[in-house]
Scaffold this active site. Structure first.
Site, PDB file in Angstrom:
ATOM      1  N   THR A  80      15.754  33.539  49.903  1.00  0.00           N
ATOM      2  CA  THR A  80      17.218  33.418  49.834  1.00  0.00           C
ATOM      3  C   THR A  80      17.354  32.210  51.410  1.00  0.00           C
ATOM      4  O   THR A  80      17.975  31.237  51.197  1.00  0.00           O
ATOM      5  CB  THR A  80      18.206  34.478  50.170  1.00  0.00           C
ATOM      6  OG1 THR A  80      17.837  35.457  49.290  1.00  0.00           O
ATOM      7  CG2 THR A  80      19.520  33.966  49.797  1.00  0.00           C
ATOM      8  N   GLY A  81      16.503  32.557  52.050  1.00  0.00           N
ATOM      9  CA  GLY A  81      16.480  31.987  53.323  1.00  0.00           C
ATOM     10  C   GLY A  81      15.840  30.447  53.302  1.00  0.00           C
ATOM     11  O   GLY A  81      16.491  29.467  53.790  1.00  0.00           O
ATOM     12  N   GLU A 125      17.034  35.071  60.104  1.00  0.00           N
ATOM     13  CA  GLU A 125      16.342  36.374  60.305  1.00  0.00           C
ATOM     14  C   GLU A 125      15.974  36.906  59.058  1.00  0.00           C
ATOM     15  O   GLU A 125      16.793  37.401  58.257  1.00  0.00           O
ATOM     16  CB  GLU A 125      17.478  37.296  61.085  1.00  0.00           C
ATOM     17  CG  GLU A 125      18.207  36.775  62.337  1.00  0.00           C
ATOM     18  CD  GLU A 125      17.144  36.970  63.298  1.00  0.00           C
ATOM     19  OE1 GLU A 125      16.170  37.893  63.541  1.00  0.00           O
ATOM     20  OE2 GLU A 125      17.091  36.189  64.517  1.00  0.00           O
ATOM     21  N   ASN A 185      21.198  46.062  54.435  1.00  0.00           N
ATOM     22  CA  ASN A 185      20.533  47.194  54.573  1.00  0.00           C
ATOM     23  C   ASN A 185      20.921  47.873  55.997  1.00  0.00           C
ATOM     24  O   ASN A 185      21.053  48.942  56.317  1.00  0.00           O
ATOM     25  CB  ASN A 185      18.925  47.009  54.801  1.00  0.00           C
ATOM     26  CG  ASN A 185      18.513  45.881  55.710  1.00  0.00           C
ATOM     27  OD1 ASN A 185      19.332  45.024  55.759  1.00  0.00           O
ATOM     28  ND2 ASN A 185      17.502  46.087  56.480  1.00  0.00           N
ATOM     29  N   GLY A 237      18.575  37.907  55.862  1.00  0.00           N
ATOM     30  CA  GLY A 237      18.053  38.555  54.465  1.00  0.00           C
ATOM     31  C   GLY A 237      16.739  38.167  54.067  1.00  0.00           C
ATOM     32  O   GLY A 237      15.803  37.897  54.912  1.00  0.00           O
ATOM     33  N   GLY A 238      16.344  37.876  52.735  1.00  0.00           N
ATOM     34  CA  GLY A 238      15.114  37.644  52.515  1.00  0.00           C
ATOM     35  C   GLY A 238      14.543  36.373  52.280  1.00  0.00           C
ATOM     36  O   GLY A 238      15.356  35.291  52.652  1.00  0.00           O
ATOM     37  N   CYS A 244      13.877  45.570  58.032  1.00  0.00           N
ATOM     38  CA  CYS A 244      13.003  44.247  58.202  1.00  0.00           C
ATOM     39  C   CYS A 244      11.794  44.558  59.231  1.00  0.00           C
ATOM     40  O   CYS A 244      10.855  43.946  58.924  1.00  0.00           O
ATOM     41  CB  CYS A 244      13.997  43.017  58.709  1.00  0.00           C
ATOM     42  SG  CYS A 244      14.657  43.423  60.051  1.00  0.00           S
TER      43      CYS A 244
HETATM   44  P1  NAP Z   1      19.028  38.847  49.976  1.00  0.00           P
HETATM   45  O1  NAP Z   1      18.882  39.001  48.667  1.00  0.00           O
HETATM   46  O2  NAP Z   1      18.225  37.332  50.709  1.00  0.00           O
HETATM   47  O3  NAP Z   1      20.639  38.594  50.194  1.00  0.00           O
HETATM   48  C1  NAP Z   1      21.310  38.379  51.635  1.00  0.00           C
HETATM   49  C2  NAP Z   1      22.407  37.666  51.607  1.00  0.00           C
HETATM   50  O4  NAP Z   1      22.178  36.378  50.992  1.00  0.00           O
HETATM   51  C3  NAP Z   1      23.489  38.332  50.690  1.00  0.00           C
HETATM   52  O5  NAP Z   1      24.943  38.463  51.385  1.00  0.00           O
HETATM   53  C4  NAP Z   1      23.460  37.784  49.272  1.00  0.00           C
HETATM   54  O6  NAP Z   1      24.616  37.590  48.520  1.00  0.00           O
HETATM   55  C5  NAP Z   1      23.290  36.131  49.924  1.00  0.00           C
HETATM   56  N1  NAP Z   1      22.866  35.103  49.121  1.00  0.00           N
HETATM   57  C6  NAP Z   1      22.104  35.313  47.942  1.00  0.00           C
HETATM   58  N2  NAP Z   1      22.014  34.122  47.238  1.00  0.00           N
HETATM   59  C7  NAP Z   1      22.784  33.328  48.004  1.00  0.00           C
HETATM   60  C8  NAP Z   1      22.883  31.662  48.128  1.00  0.00           C
HETATM   61  N3  NAP Z   1      22.199  31.144  47.163  1.00  0.00           N
HETATM   62  N4  NAP Z   1      23.571  31.231  49.076  1.00  0.00           N
HETATM   63  C9  NAP Z   1      23.762  31.737  50.118  1.00  0.00           C
HETATM   64  N5  NAP Z   1      23.816  33.143  50.214  1.00  0.00           N
HETATM   65  C10 NAP Z   1      23.104  34.029  49.346  1.00  0.00           C
HETATM   66  O7  NAP Z   1      18.308  39.893  50.998  1.00  0.00           O
HETATM   67  P2  NAP Z   1      18.899  41.517  50.805  1.00  0.00           P
HETATM   68  O8  NAP Z   1      18.219  42.020  49.750  1.00  0.00           O
HETATM   69  O9  NAP Z   1      20.274  41.773  50.871  1.00  0.00           O
HETATM   70  O10 NAP Z   1      18.705  41.874  52.118  1.00  0.00           O
HETATM   71  C11 NAP Z   1      16.943  42.372  52.081  1.00  0.00           C
HETATM   72  C12 NAP Z   1      16.191  41.029  53.058  1.00  0.00           C
HETATM   73  O11 NAP Z   1      16.871  41.239  54.378  1.00  0.00           O
HETATM   74  C13 NAP Z   1      14.854  41.791  53.563  1.00  0.00           C
HETATM   75  O12 NAP Z   1      13.837  40.860  53.316  1.00  0.00           O
HETATM   76  C14 NAP Z   1      15.009  42.344  54.939  1.00  0.00           C
HETATM   77  O13 NAP Z   1      13.639  42.083  55.673  1.00  0.00           O
HETATM   78  C15 NAP Z   1      15.702  41.103  55.369  1.00  0.00           C
HETATM   79  N6  NAP Z   1      16.457  41.568  56.819  1.00  0.00           N
HETATM   80  C16 NAP Z   1      16.133  40.826  57.884  1.00  0.00           C
HETATM   81  C17 NAP Z   1      16.574  41.193  59.046  1.00  0.00           C
HETATM   82  C18 NAP Z   1      16.221  40.461  60.272  1.00  0.00           C
HETATM   83  O14 NAP Z   1      16.914  40.734  61.378  1.00  0.00           O
HETATM   84  N7  NAP Z   1      15.185  39.769  60.296  1.00  0.00           N
HETATM   85  C19 NAP Z   1      17.504  42.239  59.118  1.00  0.00           C
HETATM   86  C20 NAP Z   1      17.584  43.068  57.949  1.00  0.00           C
HETATM   87  C21 NAP Z   1      17.398  42.825  56.753  1.00  0.00           C
HETATM   88  P3  NAP Z   1      24.671  38.584  47.362  1.00  0.00           P
HETATM   89  O15 NAP Z   1      24.484  39.918  47.992  1.00  0.00           O
HETATM   90  O16 NAP Z   1      25.973  38.121  46.591  1.00  0.00           O
HETATM   91  O17 NAP Z   1      23.679  38.246  46.477  1.00  0.00           O
END
Ligand code: NAP
Length: 483
Positions: free
Chosen positions: A236-237, A252, A156, A232-233, A286
């Protein structure tokens, strides 16, 4: 403006690497082709980690003045090419060109802040003689880099959230391997290009483009990786936290942020700020506003103004300056949001505006009377949907705000300082914005959440704290300390 570009190689330890196996990057607006990036394998990652071990030594030995110079030069390079950077963010992701331009500006700021903070990574002297028997010791602690950091980033904010990890890592003498989101990898590669032009010694930075499902586990479990900095989400976290083992973690994660509007609030300001906070980046933010608790006395005024303002939101071609909101990141995400809204309506919620999907586009949507047990009332919607709830008083608003497994940021609109302080003390969040929505942030403040919203803080100075460890130095003297 060009809408396709030649295939982009990935950046491994200072070299641009092509691969036969590629990932297609598509424009979510119409699924048109944008470019390709290599699909990295586990072997590619092992190679990158091996090279970065050397890079970590180079990074730690880099004098601070050189780190500062590289960071400023990278910021200058981005400034010079800002239109190209903004176009890439808008093309590969779902931000409008206006939102993308704002992100590039923030990225430049993040790198400049990193340069400034690099000169302030200090320790302090320690009064060893506070402990009986240690009167003959003097010493101090300073902060040292931890080695190789794995940065895993979401779609995002595909440029500035990467800069939030790369800038502080370089400022604090660490090496870093970035794995950007698979759907938006080009912005991170452009950041690597800026550092290459800035003269960053090779092997300190890699941007490896590969699927999390393929290289993720190896990246987070590898013993040479000393910290995983993840944005990220929640799901995944949690997986990463379970797998990573004994290394530093910065998480985060997401939220479904609340905003409270009290009867004495400036209602037009509260509406304007909350509408923008709810629909910025199509709600894929987020700290986006998801739940608004409004004191009953002003509920009707607030909700009718809110709906009126939402109607005026211009949804359309994200490359036009006049567009307020583009598509979601892909159609399946829009379908998920649609199903959550439909579920809420089936369970008794009332649709005030929106609720329409066209491909990856989902219209800005406002719901009321949302039952507490439906998905959208508890989970992070990460889409352009906001829920309005009337409340009796501040106490009830705080109780409902806290009744979820997230706690990133909150907002409260009131002129009553006593009520504001009650909220500050009682809300379970990492940040509370008085007379702003939850969606207020600057890049230099501590940013992060509690509960399911994460661990640790970002915001350049605070990221540097997370990316360094204190090392204590004690000198044993042949006499007792005299001053
Ligand atoms: P996501 O699906 O959790 O993916 C985030 C990252 O994790 C991507 O690079 C993804 O790679 C990677 N990933 C997926 N599976 C993994 C694994 N098994 N091991 C290691 N890495 C892995 O999140 P998103 O849909 O991109 O982003 C949305 C989320 O991010 C929302 O929940 C949002 O609130 C959160 N977010 C938080 C903040 C903050 O600062 N608190 C800021 C922005 C967004 P792939 O793309 O290759 O699957």
């Amino acid at each position: 403006m060009k809408t396709t570009m030649p295939g982009k190689p990935m950046f491994i330890a200072g070299k641009w690497v092509k691969k036969e196996e590629v990932i297609e990057v598509l424009n979510p607006q119409d699924n048109s082709f944008v470019s390709t990036v290599p699909s990295a394998s586990k072997e590619d990652l092992l190679f990158a980690i091996g090279e970065t071990k050397e890079g970590a030594k180079t990074a730690a030995a880099m004098p601070v003045h050189q780190r500062i110079s590289v960071l400023y030069k990278a910021a200058m390079y981005i400034e010079k090419n800002k239109e190209e950077y903004a176009a890439v963010i808008a093309l590969e992701g779902s931000k409008t060109i206006r939102e993308a331009t704002a992100e590039v500006k923030r990225c430049i700021q993040t790198l400049r802040l990193s340069a400034e903070e690099a000169r302030r990574i200090n320790g302090e002297t320690i009064s060893f003689d506070q402990s009986e028997g240690s009167e003959d010791r003097v010493g101090y602690y300073y902060r040292f880099p931890i080695g190789i950091i794995a940065a895993i980033t979401p779609f995002n904010d595909p440029l500035n959230l990467v800069a939030h990890k790369v800038g502080p890592a370089i400022a604090s003498g660490n090496a870093i391997i970035v794995k950007p989101a698979t759907v938006t990898p080009i912005s991170a590669l452009l950041l690597a290009e800026a550092f290459e032009h800035a003269g960053l010694p090779s092997k300190i930075l890699s941007v490896i483009t590969g699927k999390g499902s393929v290289i993720g586990d190896l990246l987070v479990t590898h013993p040479d990786i000393r910290m995983v900095s993840f944005t990220g989400g929640l799901e995944t976290g949690e997986r990463i936290a379970r797998k990573a083992g004994l290394k530093k973690l910065s998480m985060e994660l997401g939220s479904n942020s609340p905003v409270i509007v009290l009867r004495d609030a400036d209602i037009p300001t509260a509406v304007e700020s909350s509408v923008s906070g709810a629909f910025y980046a199509v709600g894929q933010n987020c700290l986006g506003v998801q739940r608004i608790y409004i004191e009953e006395a002003v509920y009707e005024t607030f909700s009718s103004l809110f709906v009126k303002r939402t109607h005026q939101y211009k949804v359309g071609d994200k490359m036009l300056d006049t567009t307020d909101m583009g598509p979601m990141i892909n159609e399946s995400e829009a379908i998920r949001v649609e199903s959550w809204v439909d579920e809420a309506i089936d369970m008794g919620a009332k649709l005030l505006v929106g609720g329409k999907r066209n491909g990856a586009f989902y219209s800005p949507t406002v719901l009321t009377d949302v039952p507490p047990n439906c998905t959208i009332a508890k989970q992070e919607v990460f889409g352009p949907v906001v829920l309005l709830f009337p409340v009796l008083d501040l106490e009830m608003a705080i109780e409902k705000s806290n009744d979820v497994n997230f706690g990133l940021q909150a907002g409260i609109f009131t002129k009553d300082i006593d009520q504001a302080f009650q909220a500050i003390g009682k809300m379970d969040v990492g940040g509370i914005m008085i007379n702003d929505s939850s969606d207020y942030r600057i890049d230099g403040m501590p940013f992060g959440g509690v509960k399911g919203s994460g661990l640790g803080r970002e915001g350049v100075k605070f990221t540097i704290q997370e990316m360094t460890e204190p090392r204590v130095v004690s000198f044993k003297l042949s006499h007792k300390r005299s001053t």
